[in-house]
Design a protein around this motif. Structure first.
Motif, mmCIF file in Angstrom:
data_model
loop_
_atom_site.group_PDB
_atom_site.id
_atom_site.type_symbol
_atom_site.label_atom_id
_atom_site.label_comp_id
_atom_site.label_asym_id
_atom_site.label_seq_id
_atom_site.Cartn_x
_atom_site.Cartn_y
_atom_site.Cartn_z
ATOM 1 N N GLY A 141 -27.543 79.475 62.766
ATOM 2 C CA GLY A 141 -27.413 79.245 61.326
ATOM 3 C C GLY A 141 -28.548 79.869 60.538
ATOM 4 N N GLY A 200 -29.045 79.529 57.294
ATOM 5 C CA GLY A 200 -29.186 78.824 56.016
ATOM 6 C C GLY A 200 -30.669 78.616 55.737
ATOM 7 N N PRO A 201 -30.998 77.853 54.691
ATOM 8 C CA PRO A 201 -32.419 77.649 54.369
ATOM 9 C C PRO A 201 -33.196 77.017 55.515
ATOM 10 N N GLY A 202 -32.570 76.112 56.262
ATOM 11 C CA GLY A 202 -33.267 75.468 57.373
ATOM 12 C C GLY A 202 -33.550 76.452 58.502
ATOM 13 N N ASP A 228 -25.759 83.951 62.987
ATOM 14 C CA ASP A 228 -24.965 83.379 61.892
ATOM 15 C C ASP A 228 -23.552 83.945 61.931
ATOM 16 N N ARG A 229 -22.601 83.093 61.556
ATOM 17 C CA ARG A 229 -21.196 83.522 61.615
ATOM 18 C C ARG A 229 -20.823 84.467 60.476
ATOM 19 N N ARG A 252 -20.888 86.176 51.361
ATOM 20 C CA ARG A 252 -20.297 85.195 50.439
ATOM 21 C C ARG A 252 -21.329 84.794 49.413
ATOM 22 N N ARG A 280 -29.750 79.655 45.054
ATOM 23 C CA ARG A 280 -29.637 79.712 46.513
ATOM 24 C C ARG A 280 -29.774 81.130 47.045
ATOM 25 N N ARG A 339 -21.973 86.418 64.302
ATOM 26 C CA ARG A 339 -21.980 85.732 65.600
ATOM 27 C C ARG A 339 -21.697 84.252 65.353
ATOM 28 N N LEU A 374 -20.892 80.717 66.543
ATOM 29 C CA LEU A 374 -21.002 79.927 67.774
ATOM 30 C C LEU A 374 -19.746 79.087 67.951
ATOM 31 N N ASP A 396 -26.802 74.813 61.869
ATOM 32 C CA ASP A 396 -25.523 75.385 61.449
ATOM 33 C C ASP A 396 -24.723 74.453 60.547
ATOM 34 N N GLY A 455 -31.674 69.819 59.452
ATOM 35 C CA GLY A 455 -30.904 69.954 58.213
ATOM 36 C C GLY A 455 -29.574 69.226 58.274
ATOM 37 N N ASP A 456 -28.568 69.816 57.604
ATOM 38 C CA ASP A 456 -27.257 69.164 57.539
ATOM 39 C C ASP A 456 -26.655 68.923 58.917
ATOM 40 N N GLY A 500 -29.542 65.966 45.816
ATOM 41 C CA GLY A 500 -30.777 66.682 45.526
ATOM 42 C C GLY A 500 -31.814 66.689 46.628
ATOM 43 N N GLY A 540 -30.845 67.523 50.183
ATOM 44 C CA GLY A 540 -30.358 68.199 51.396
ATOM 45 C C GLY A 540 -31.171 69.412 51.799
ATOM 46 N N VAL A 541 -31.358 70.333 50.868
ATOM 47 C CA VAL A 541 -32.052 71.559 51.245
ATOM 48 C C VAL A 541 -33.539 71.276 51.476
HETATM 49 C C1 FAD Z 1 -21.676 71.227 46.151
HETATM 50 C C2 FAD Z 1 -23.011 71.021 46.789
HETATM 51 C C3 FAD Z 1 -24.158 71.021 45.996
HETATM 52 C C4 FAD Z 1 -25.416 70.813 46.569
HETATM 53 N N1 FAD Z 1 -26.503 70.796 45.768
HETATM 54 C C5 FAD Z 1 -27.719 70.552 46.328
HETATM 55 C C6 FAD Z 1 -28.897 70.495 45.524
HETATM 56 O O1 FAD Z 1 -28.845 70.667 44.300
HETATM 57 N N2 FAD Z 1 -30.088 70.253 46.124
HETATM 58 C C7 FAD Z 1 -30.184 70.061 47.475
HETATM 59 O O2 FAD Z 1 -31.280 69.834 48.003
HETATM 60 N N3 FAD Z 1 -29.104 70.112 48.277
HETATM 61 C C8 FAD Z 1 -27.876 70.353 47.729
HETATM 62 N N4 FAD Z 1 -26.780 70.389 48.530
HETATM 63 C C9 FAD Z 1 -26.971 70.225 49.974
HETATM 64 C C10 FAD Z 1 -27.502 71.509 50.578
HETATM 65 O O3 FAD Z 1 -26.601 72.562 50.285
HETATM 66 C C11 FAD Z 1 -27.634 71.398 52.085
HETATM 67 O O4 FAD Z 1 -28.270 70.187 52.421
HETATM 68 C C12 FAD Z 1 -28.439 72.565 52.666
HETATM 69 O O5 FAD Z 1 -27.828 73.804 52.367
HETATM 70 C C13 FAD Z 1 -28.590 72.392 54.170
HETATM 71 O O6 FAD Z 1 -29.233 73.519 54.708
HETATM 72 P P1 FAD Z 1 -28.988 73.911 56.231
HETATM 73 O O7 FAD Z 1 -29.844 75.103 56.476
HETATM 74 O O8 FAD Z 1 -29.133 72.706 57.090
HETATM 75 O O9 FAD Z 1 -27.432 74.291 56.328
HETATM 76 P P2 FAD Z 1 -26.539 75.325 55.531
HETATM 77 O O10 FAD Z 1 -27.139 75.695 54.223
HETATM 78 O O11 FAD Z 1 -25.161 74.765 55.520
HETATM 79 O O12 FAD Z 1 -26.563 76.648 56.422
HETATM 80 C C14 FAD Z 1 -25.850 76.684 57.634
HETATM 81 C C15 FAD Z 1 -25.729 78.128 58.102
HETATM 82 O O13 FAD Z 1 -25.098 78.105 59.382
HETATM 83 C C16 FAD Z 1 -24.071 79.080 59.442
HETATM 84 N N5 FAD Z 1 -23.068 78.584 60.383
HETATM 85 C C17 FAD Z 1 -22.226 77.530 60.243
HETATM 86 N N6 FAD Z 1 -21.479 77.369 61.343
HETATM 87 C C18 FAD Z 1 -21.864 78.344 62.207
HETATM 88 C C19 FAD Z 1 -21.444 78.698 63.528
HETATM 89 N N7 FAD Z 1 -20.486 78.018 64.179
HETATM 90 N N8 FAD Z 1 -22.042 79.754 64.135
HETATM 91 C C20 FAD Z 1 -23.027 80.449 63.488
HETATM 92 N N9 FAD Z 1 -23.442 80.173 62.233
HETATM 93 C C21 FAD Z 1 -22.872 79.123 61.613
HETATM 94 C C22 FAD Z 1 -23.578 79.203 57.994
HETATM 95 O O14 FAD Z 1 -22.970 80.468 57.758
HETATM 96 C C23 FAD Z 1 -24.864 79.004 57.195
HETATM 97 O O15 FAD Z 1 -25.515 80.237 56.956
HETATM 98 C C24 FAD Z 1 -25.517 70.592 47.971
HETATM 99 C C25 FAD Z 1 -24.373 70.606 48.768
HETATM 100 C C26 FAD Z 1 -23.127 70.802 48.175
HETATM 101 C C27 FAD Z 1 -21.896 70.760 49.056
#
Ligand code: FAD
Length: 380
Positions: A15, A17-19, A38-39, A46, A110, A130, A132, A162, A303-304, A313, A315-316
């Protein structure tokens, strides 16, 4: 089996993402090799979505550990901390105007945050396209990453970053996210000062929330003269198909929303139906609370993937703090097993405590007074 030494471990982050990116950045700063998978087919695959506020007590701490705090402040919008509460007639009922030195939670798009983190990594760190499928291999490691394209990779440590529907999570936990009963429909507006001046004025420089107890909206300024609006409703995850519509049917969705928000002021209804481009469906899911797992010497989550909560507010911010703590634990511990234990000893209780505080909180977004907002400097 003995746990590998951190200095020689093959570390895979799933993944970008920010994490995941924060974790990879800090590992590389400490001279530790890491691969991120990352997928998405590429970094521009996107639209990354709306604006995020990074807090001084978590997201900014992670950026500091990553050596990126100054660059963040060059991009961030402190004025985005302005927050308005509106009633359905479009009147401001509470208004927080940030002070000149207020830097507790400035906003950043973002996409900008992702570019900042990506640009800080060694070239080739992220392997795009890629996806997973699953994590295999013996519980003690090494683990085998199985990708949708049929390839496999062996790793001494798998970091599941992820997101909500993590494919790493099943290796340590049987929990699955559940719909919160709340769904967002995202609408966006471009060139707002020229083309949507009334919306620009209603939203101000930061965010604006309005609700009537049953439905709500949250509008936020993004960089580049964009506004993004989340229409917030108490509906099942599949409400669009249940209504006989598809998400591409902008006209059908507009008619339905106009009916539902019919008693709201025409000014606010512009934020619902005068959007540029299609709507984006965002059903809101959360993991059951509390969510923890038995320690695994070769797999962990951040992370998520570890603690999906309602979007209120944090999650990230938590994702990035987890990432920094895990990377620093790996840099400081002798073995992978020790590092995961050090990380989870702090992260899991924090995640449980926060998830308990936010449980059911998605419905608060339908409340006329969002808890914790009204005490700001109400002006009107
Ligand atoms: C509508 C909405 C608004 C939000 N607003 C806020 C906000 O204002 N402030 C805040 O703090 N949080 C907010 N959040 C929550 C925040 O988006 C998440 O908590 C944060 O993005 C989590 O980061 P992460 O790196 O854990 O996961 P993600 O940001 O979800 O990143 C996951 C990454 O993994 C990749 N991935 C997924 N599955 C696979 C796989 N099988 N194989 C390979 N790669 C994969 C994805 O492409 C992505 O790049 C919001 C969420 C939503 C739904």
């Amino acid at each position: 089996m003995n746990s590998p030494r951190t200095t020689r471990a093959r570390i895979s982050v799933i993944g970008a993402g920010p994490g995941g990116l924060t974790c990879a950045r800090i590992l590389q700063q400490h001279g530790m090799p890491v691969a991120v998978y990352d997928r998405d087919p590429g970094p521009e695959a996107r639209n990354q979505g709306g604006s995020l506020d990074l807090h001084a007590d978590n997201g900014q701490i992670a950026l500091k550990a990553a050596g990126l705090l100054d660059e963040f402040f060059e991009l961030a919008r402190p004025e985005g901390q302005e927050m308005r509460q509106l009633d359905p007639a479009g009147r401001i009922t509470a208004h927080h105007v940030p002070g000149p030195d207020e830097l507790f939670k400035p906003e950043i798009d973002r996409g900008q945050l992702r570019d900042l983190l990506l640009g800080s990594l060694q070239p080739g760190t992220v392997r795009w396209g890629r996806a997973l499928d699953a994590v295999g291999g013996p519980a003690g490691g090494p683990r085998q990453l199985r990708f949708a394209d049929g390839t496999t990779v062996e790793a001494d440590l798998v970091i599941g970053a992820d997101g909500a529907f993590s494919r790493v999570r099943p290796a340590v936990s049987a929990a699955v996210p559940e719909h919160t009963g709340i769904s967002f429909l995202e609408a966006w507006f471009s060139d707002v000062e020229n083309r949507h001046p009334e919306i620009a004025e209603l939203v101000g420089r930061g965010g604006a929330h309005a609700a009537d107890g049953e439905r709500g909206l949250f509008a936020q300024r993004n960089s580049g003269d964009h506004v993004r609006v989340y229409l917030i409703r108490r509906v099942p995850a599949d409400w669009i198909s249940r209504s006989g519509l598809t998400v591409e049917d902008t006209g059908g969705l507009r008619a339905l929303l106009l009916d539902e928000y019919g008693h709201w002021s025409p000014r606010l209804r512009r934020m619902i139906t005068e959007n540029d481009g299609p709507y984006v469906d965002r059903p809101i899911f959360a993991l059951p609370v509390p969510h923890t797992w038995e320690h695994d010497p070769a797999v962990t989550l951040l992370g998520d993937a570890a603690h999906l909560m309602p979007p209120l507010g944090v999650g990230v911010n938590l994702a990035m703090l987890d990432a920094a703590e895990l990377a620093l634990a790996l840099a400081g511990a002798a073995t992978v097993d020790d590092a995961i234990r050090d990380y989870e000893r702090v992260m899991l209780p924090r995640a449980v405590e926060t998830a308990e505080a936010l449980e059911g909180g998605a419905a608060d977004l339908l409340s006329v007074d969002v808890p914790g907002f009204g005490h700001h400097d109400a002006q009107q």
